[in-house]
Design a protein around this motif. Structure first.
Motif, short mmCIF file in Angstrom:
data_model
loop_
_atom_site.label_atom_id
_atom_site.label_comp_id
_atom_site.label_asym_id
_atom_site.label_seq_id
_atom_site.Cartn_x
_atom_site.Cartn_y
_atom_site.Cartn_z
N CYS A 31 57.86 159.98 90.35
CA CYS A 31 58.25 158.21 91.17
C CYS A 31 58.05 156.97 89.92
O CYS A 31 58.73 156.21 89.92
N MET A 32 56.77 157.18 89.50
CA MET A 32 57.05 156.82 88.26
C MET A 32 57.64 156.48 86.77
O MET A 32 58.71 155.74 86.96
N GLU A 34 61.01 157.18 87.87
CA GLU A 34 62.50 156.62 88.04
C GLU A 34 61.68 155.85 88.09
O GLU A 34 63.32 154.66 88.58
N PHE A 35 60.90 154.94 88.28
CA PHE A 35 61.33 153.16 88.89
C PHE A 35 61.19 153.10 87.03
O PHE A 35 62.01 151.96 87.24
N ARG A 38 64.78 153.68 86.09
CA ARG A 38 66.01 151.96 86.87
C ARG A 38 65.76 150.60 87.53
O ARG A 38 66.46 150.29 87.00
N GLN A 39 64.69 150.33 87.39
CA GLN A 39 64.31 148.92 87.58
C GLN A 39 62.89 148.67 86.56
O GLN A 39 63.43 147.11 86.39
N LEU A 40 62.60 149.34 85.97
CA LEU A 40 61.47 148.55 84.70
C LEU A 40 62.53 148.01 83.52
O LEU A 40 61.83 146.91 83.35
N ILE A 171 50.28 149.85 88.58
CA ILE A 171 50.44 151.49 90.60
C ILE A 171 49.00 151.61 90.50
O ILE A 171 48.04 151.48 89.54
N HIS A 218 56.91 146.38 94.74
CA HIS A 218 57.49 147.46 94.91
C HIS A 218 56.85 148.74 95.43
O HIS A 218 56.25 149.25 94.77
N LEU A 220 57.05 153.18 96.14
CA LEU A 220 56.89 154.14 95.49
C LEU A 220 57.05 155.38 96.62
O LEU A 220 55.57 155.43 96.31
N SER A 286 52.35 151.95 95.22
CA SER A 286 52.36 150.32 95.01
C SER A 286 52.80 150.22 93.88
O SER A 286 52.00 150.19 93.17
N LEU A 287 53.91 149.49 93.13
CA LEU A 287 53.68 149.19 91.58
C LEU A 287 53.90 147.72 91.82
O LEU A 287 54.50 147.27 92.83
#
Length: 292
Positions: A31-32, A34-35, A38-40, A171, A218, A220, A286-287
């Motif tokens: 899940c990290m 993926e973040f 896609r989002q970092l 995180i 965010h 996760l 949570s990030l």
């Protein structure tokens, strides 16, 4: 004679054994990743703009799995730029694994690694004694704020080291996770010591709000397969119970009534869900992205 319960962090070798099993049985890193994928890039788009060198500080870098993923994204945004990547990590075994991972990874020619075998507090104390206050373009703390004495003071210190367009990324286990339910209910029964204190992102959010710091949050989604915990005599199950309770050999040393209560709690919907014959513990993260 009954064996006494003791904190898992007092046995570093067993702690690492349980931690690696936790990673194997959970979707934590997935899940990290993926973040990060896609989002970092959007989160860190502004760091290091126009600079010939970017400075990154990893606080509690572990064996470097996530650090290298983050580095690859910074490299993609700033191709060819020199990166200084400093790592604070107190566990010598993790640093060895980190160095091995770096040696096996390509495309790191423009990255200079410096490892500091010390805790975040020891790093802060040393920098203060040496009257150093190096500024950083990106600081990240992945699952490490359980191991500091004063969470607010630690966040404030590292926040003070941010450059103008920098980011501090945390995180941590979510306030909606099974960890929150389990630990809020049983923390007084587990043998926590000064080396490890449970807090969730809900606690961190309150700390940030009280300090007036600006941040984005965010959530996760992640789970941990704890099915083996319910198989009598399972070695993996015993190790996962150690990790969940932060107790060395929980199955052997916990009072029978406490063990019974914890096992019952782990099956409740507040902690886990049963799916396809498996018991999946809610390991949501949570990030938190903190602005300068």
């Amino acid at each position: 004679m009954a064996l006494s319960m003791r904190s898992l962090v007092t046995d570093p070798a067993r702690y690492l054994q349980t931690f690696h099993l936790f990673l194997k049985n959970s979707t934590e890193h997935q899940c990290m990743w993926e973040f990060v994928e896609r989002q970092l890039p959007a989160v860190i788009a502004s760091i290091g703009t126009g600079k010939s060198t970017i400075n990154i500080l990893s606080v509690g870098g572990g064996a470097g799995e996530m650090d290298l993923q983050i580095l690859s994204k910074v490299q993609a945004i700033h191709p060819g730029v020199t990166i200084n990547n400093d790592v604070i990590e107190p566990n010598a075994g993790q640093i060895i694994k980190y160095k091995e991972r770096v040696a096996e990874t390509s495309n790191l020619e423009n990255v200079k690694f410096t490892w500091h075998e010390e805790t975040a507090y020891q790093y802060e104390s040393r920098m203060s004694a040496e009257k150093k206050s190096k500024k950083w373009d990106l600081i990240h703390m992945i699952q490490m704020l359980y191991y500091v004495q004063d969470v607010l003071a630690t966040i404030r210190y590292f926040h003070s080291l941010l450059e103008a367009e920098a980011k501090l990324i945390i995180i941590h286990s979510s306030g909606t996770s099974g960890w929150e339910t389990l630990w809020k209910k049983y923390r007084s029964s587990f043998p926590l010591d000064s080396l490890c204190v449970y807090i969730s992102s809900a606690d961190i959010k309150r700390i940030l709000d009280s300090a007036g710091l600006k941040y984005q949050l965010h959530e996760l989604t992640s789970h941990l397969d704890i099915s083996s915990c319910f198989i009598e005599g399972s070695k993996d199950g015993e190790l996962l119970l150690d990790f969940l309770t932060a107790t060395c050999e929980f199955s052997k040393t916990a009072p029978p009534e406490l063990k019974h209560q914890v096992m019952e709690e782990l099956r409740k919907p507040e902690c886990s869900e049963e799916r396809d014959g498996k018991v999946l513990f809610n390991n949501n993260l949570s990030l938190i992205v903190i602005e300068p």
